[in-house]
Motif scaffolding. Sequence first.
Motif, short mmCIF file in Angstrom:
data_model
loop_
_atom_site.label_atom_id
_atom_site.label_comp_id
_atom_site.label_asym_id
_atom_site.label_seq_id
_atom_site.Cartn_x
_atom_site.Cartn_y
_atom_site.Cartn_z
N GLN A 1 0.85 -1.18 0.00
CA GLN A 1 0.00 0.00 0.00
C GLN A 1 0.89 1.24 0.00
N VAL A 2 0.87 1.95 -1.10
CA VAL A 2 1.75 3.10 -1.28
C VAL A 2 0.91 4.36 -1.53
N GLY A 3 1.24 5.42 -0.85
CA GLY A 3 0.59 6.70 -1.10
C GLY A 3 1.54 7.66 -1.81
N THR A 4 1.11 8.20 -2.95
CA THR A 4 1.93 9.16 -3.70
C THR A 4 1.07 10.36 -4.05
N ILE A 5 1.41 11.51 -3.48
CA ILE A 5 0.67 12.75 -3.71
C ILE A 5 1.67 13.84 -4.07
N HIS A 6 1.39 14.57 -5.13
CA HIS A 6 2.25 15.69 -5.51
C HIS A 6 1.43 16.97 -5.41
N SER A 7 2.04 18.01 -4.84
CA SER A 7 1.30 19.25 -4.63
C SER A 7 2.20 20.47 -4.83
N THR A 8 1.65 21.52 -5.42
CA THR A 8 2.35 22.80 -5.55
C THR A 8 1.47 23.91 -5.02
N ALA A 9 2.08 25.00 -4.57
CA ALA A 9 1.32 26.14 -4.07
C ALA A 9 0.49 26.77 -5.19
N GLY B 1 -5.38 2.12 -4.91
CA GLY B 1 -4.59 1.84 -6.10
C GLY B 1 -4.22 3.08 -6.90
N TYR B 2 -4.06 2.88 -8.18
CA TYR B 2 -3.64 3.93 -9.13
C TYR B 2 -4.82 4.88 -9.36
N ILE B 3 -4.60 6.19 -9.17
CA ILE B 3 -5.68 7.17 -9.31
C ILE B 3 -5.84 7.55 -10.78
N ASN C 1 -7.61 -0.64 -8.99
CA ASN C 1 -6.84 -1.46 -8.06
C ASN C 1 -5.90 -2.35 -8.87
N THR C 2 -4.63 -1.96 -8.92
CA THR C 2 -3.68 -2.66 -9.79
C THR C 2 -3.46 -4.11 -9.38
N GLY C 3 -3.53 -4.39 -8.08
CA GLY C 3 -3.37 -5.77 -7.62
C GLY C 3 -4.48 -6.66 -8.17
N LYS C 4 -5.72 -6.20 -8.01
CA LYS C 4 -6.86 -6.97 -8.51
C LYS C 4 -6.82 -7.07 -10.04
N LEU C 5 -6.48 -5.95 -10.69
CA LEU C 5 -6.41 -5.94 -12.16
C LEU C 5 -5.49 -7.04 -12.68
N LEU C 6 -4.30 -7.10 -12.13
CA LEU C 6 -3.33 -8.09 -12.61
C LEU C 6 -3.76 -9.51 -12.28
N GLU C 7 -4.43 -9.67 -11.13
CA GLU C 7 -4.93 -11.00 -10.77
C GLU C 7 -6.00 -11.46 -11.77
N PHE C 8 -6.90 -10.53 -12.13
CA PHE C 8 -7.96 -10.87 -13.09
C PHE C 8 -7.37 -11.28 -14.43
N LYS D 1 -13.71 -4.18 -13.98
CA LYS D 1 -13.99 -4.85 -12.70
C LYS D 1 -13.11 -4.34 -11.57
N ALA D 2 -11.90 -3.90 -11.91
CA ALA D 2 -10.96 -3.44 -10.89
C ALA D 2 -11.06 -1.94 -10.62
N THR D 3 -11.95 -1.26 -11.34
CA THR D 3 -12.10 0.19 -11.20
C THR D 3 -13.21 0.53 -10.21
N GLY D 4 -12.97 1.53 -9.41
CA GLY D 4 -13.96 1.98 -8.43
C GLY D 4 -13.79 3.46 -8.14
N SER D 5 -14.60 3.99 -7.24
CA SER D 5 -14.50 5.41 -6.88
C SER D 5 -14.65 5.56 -5.38
N TYR D 6 -14.20 6.69 -4.89
CA TYR D 6 -14.24 6.98 -3.45
C TYR D 6 -14.78 8.38 -3.23
N GLY D 7 -15.48 8.57 -2.11
CA GLY D 7 -16.02 9.89 -1.78
C GLY D 7 -17.23 10.23 -2.62
N ARG D 8 -17.38 11.52 -2.95
CA ARG D 8 -18.52 12.00 -3.74
C ARG D 8 -18.11 12.23 -5.20
N PHE D 9 -17.35 11.26 -5.71
CA PHE D 9 -16.82 11.38 -7.06
C PHE D 9 -17.93 11.59 -8.09
N ASP D 10 -19.05 10.89 -7.92
CA ASP D 10 -20.15 10.99 -8.89
C ASP D 10 -20.80 12.37 -8.90
#
Length: 231
Positions: free
Chosen positions: A151-159, A171-173, A191-198, A211-220
């Motif tokens: 489980q890896v978190g990668t966030i890039h931000s600029t002012a 997984g991959y955003i 979800n790259t882990g599930k994707l590769l397993e499928f 099948k491995a794609t999903g959303s979080y929060g109020r994305f819709d």
Amino acid sequence: MIYTKEVESMCPVGRMDATHGPSPIPEEGKWVQAKEISDISGLTHGVGWCAPQQGACKLTLNVKEGIIQEALIETIGCSGMTHSAAMAGEILVGKTILEAMNTDLVCDAINTAMRELFLQIIYGRTQSAFSEDGLAIGAGLEDLGKGTISQVGTIHSTALKGPRYLQLTEGYILEQGLDKDNNIIGYKYINTGKLLEFIKDGMDPKEAIDKATGSYGRFDEAVKKIDPRKE
């Protein structure tokens, strides 16, 4: 044994009852007076870093009666470190924790992680200290979850342009969802882990992606959706 003349000329003085042994430490549901390496058991995690602090290693060890029976090595921040982790996976298991502590694990971050875990383990600060009989060999792998992937978190931000979510637990955003004020309210991921397993199990890649794609929060509900890597 060689003694100096000063010590040889001294008279013996008793030590009263100062031979009660070491303080007991908690190990796998028992209190143990550890006198030998074989007295040490436990599963624990720890983090190490290289000298220039350009990379880090999370190390998980499962020790039974002084012998490392399981090792999980996760690294980030350095390409060479991944190859060092591969070597460490071969080097660590089967060794006593004392041997492992005094073995070159190739990467400075992995060596540091071993040092930190060694201290935890010999002082009874393991994750399994109060678990009767400890944790089964293989328990370290369960930390990776169903996808068996770190489980890896990668966030890039600029002012100037704000934050971009690139990789999170899920997984991959793929997209970030923004509200009318351009605040992040959710994201779409694969979800790259599930994707590769499928795919490995024979599923069509397009179906596997869906099948491995999903959303979080109020994305819709997002007013605007952006690709964090391009927009």
